[in-house]
Scaffold this motif. Sequence first.
Motif, PDB file in Angstrom:
ATOM      1  N   THR A 144       0.827  -1.201   0.000  1.00  0.00           N
ATOM      2  CA  THR A 144       0.000   0.000   0.000  1.00  0.00           C
ATOM      3  C   THR A 144       0.863   1.252   0.000  1.00  0.00           C
ATOM      4  N   GLU A 164       2.339   1.787  -3.411  1.00  0.00           N
ATOM      5  CA  GLU A 164       1.337   2.285  -4.353  1.00  0.00           C
ATOM      6  C   GLU A 164       1.057   3.763  -4.119  1.00  0.00           C
ATOM      7  N   GLU A 165       0.998   4.187  -2.862  1.00  0.00           N
ATOM      8  CA  GLU A 165       0.732   5.581  -2.541  1.00  0.00           C
ATOM      9  C   GLU A 165       1.873   6.487  -2.992  1.00  0.00           C
ATOM     10  N   ASN A 166       3.067   5.931  -3.073  1.00  0.00           N
ATOM     11  CA  ASN A 166       4.227   6.725  -3.471  1.00  0.00           C
ATOM     12  C   ASN A 166       4.392   6.824  -4.981  1.00  0.00           C
ATOM     13  N   TYR A 224       9.142   8.928  -3.704  1.00  0.00           N
ATOM     14  CA  TYR A 224       8.093   9.060  -4.716  1.00  0.00           C
ATOM     15  C   TYR A 224       8.609   8.737  -6.116  1.00  0.00           C
ATOM     16  N   ASP A 227     -10.105  10.355  -8.779  1.00  0.00           N
ATOM     17  CA  ASP A 227      -8.948   9.805  -8.055  1.00  0.00           C
ATOM     18  C   ASP A 227      -8.285   8.642  -8.785  1.00  0.00           C
ATOM     19  N   PHE A 251      -3.146  11.094  -9.515  1.00  0.00           N
ATOM     20  CA  PHE A 251      -2.866  12.043  -8.438  1.00  0.00           C
ATOM     21  C   PHE A 251      -2.852  13.476  -8.959  1.00  0.00           C
ATOM     22  N   ASN A 308      -5.266  17.198  -1.452  1.00  0.00           N
ATOM     23  CA  ASN A 308      -3.852  16.801  -1.452  1.00  0.00           C
ATOM     24  C   ASN A 308      -2.899  17.992  -1.423  1.00  0.00           C
ATOM     25  N   SER A 330       0.039  17.989   1.109  1.00  0.00           N
ATOM     26  CA  SER A 330       0.705  16.698   1.288  1.00  0.00           C
ATOM     27  C   SER A 330       2.171  16.761   0.868  1.00  0.00           C
TER      28      SER A 330
END
Length: 289
Positions: free
Chosen positions: A24, A27-29, A55, A75, A78, A232, A235
Motif C-alpha cells: 500500500t 502504491e501511494e508513493n 516518490y 482519483d 494524483f 492533497n 501533502s
Amino acid sequence: MFKKGLVASVAALVFGASLSSVVTAQEENVLKVASHLPPMTDIVEIAAEVIAEPYSIELVEVSDNIQYNEALLNDEVFANFAQHEPFMEIFNQERDGDLVAIQPIYNAILGFYSPVYDSIDELEDGAEVAIPSDITNEARALFILESYDLIELDEEAGLFPTVDSITENPHNLEFTHVDLLNLTGAYEDGVALVFNYPTYIASIGLTPADAVLLEDDEEFTYALQVIIREGNLDSEAAEALKAAFASPEVHAFLEELAENGHLEPAFDLDSEDDSKEKEDANESEEDAE
C-alpha cells in the motif's frame, strides 16, 4: 499441536498484514500524472527522472481534453498536466470539482495561422475565422483579435467573452467554432484565419514563426499548470511533485524549446540557488581580503 498451529497462523497474519502495508505504501508513493501530447508528456517524463524518493511518477497518457480532468476528479490519477488555470476553473464550475493549480510550468506561444494570407494586413472583409469551441480558449482567441484591433469586446464579459460579447467587428469577420483538436484540420480545409496551439499546428510542419497573429501574455494567465485535488494540497507528495516539475532539468528542457519560439518558461529556478551563489561569492571575497 494446537499451540504450534495457532502461533503459525498468527505469524502468517502478522506477516501478511505487514506485506500489505508495504505494498500500500509503495502504491501511494507512485504518483500517476495524466497528460496529453508532447511537450507536456515529455515534461512529465523528465519530472519522473528527478522526483525525490520515496516518490515516483507514472505517466498516464490520455487522448482528449476531457479525460485528464475526469480521471483526476475520480482519483484515478494524483495529478494532471495538460491545461491552464482558466480551463480548470470552468471544469470546476461545471462538475462541482475541487481541482487546484499548484505550479505554472510554461506558456505556449500561440496565435492565428492562415493558409490564405502572408500577413494580417491582407485580411479581407467577411473572412472566416476558426476559433475553439470551449469557452476558455474561445476567450483567449478573442482577446488576441482584440489586441490587434480586429474586434472590440464588451468589458463586462470579464475573463470569458464569447462571440456574443463582440461590440465592434469592422471587418465583418465570420466566426466558426471548432473543437480544439480539430483546428489544424480547419487550416488544412482552407479557413482564412485559424487559432491554434504550437503543439497541434506542429503536426503539419508549422511553428509560431508562421503565425500571422501572436498572443502577448506577459502575466502568464494561460500558463500550463500542474493540477491536483484540493485535499492533497498540503501533502508531502504534492510538494515532491511540484519540486520535480519546477526542477532545473525541466527548466533546461523548456529553454531549449523557447529558442525555437515554441513557449516561454513560466517559473524561475529556486531562489535558494541564487542565495547560495551569493554566499559563495561573499566567502571568496572575504578569503581574498
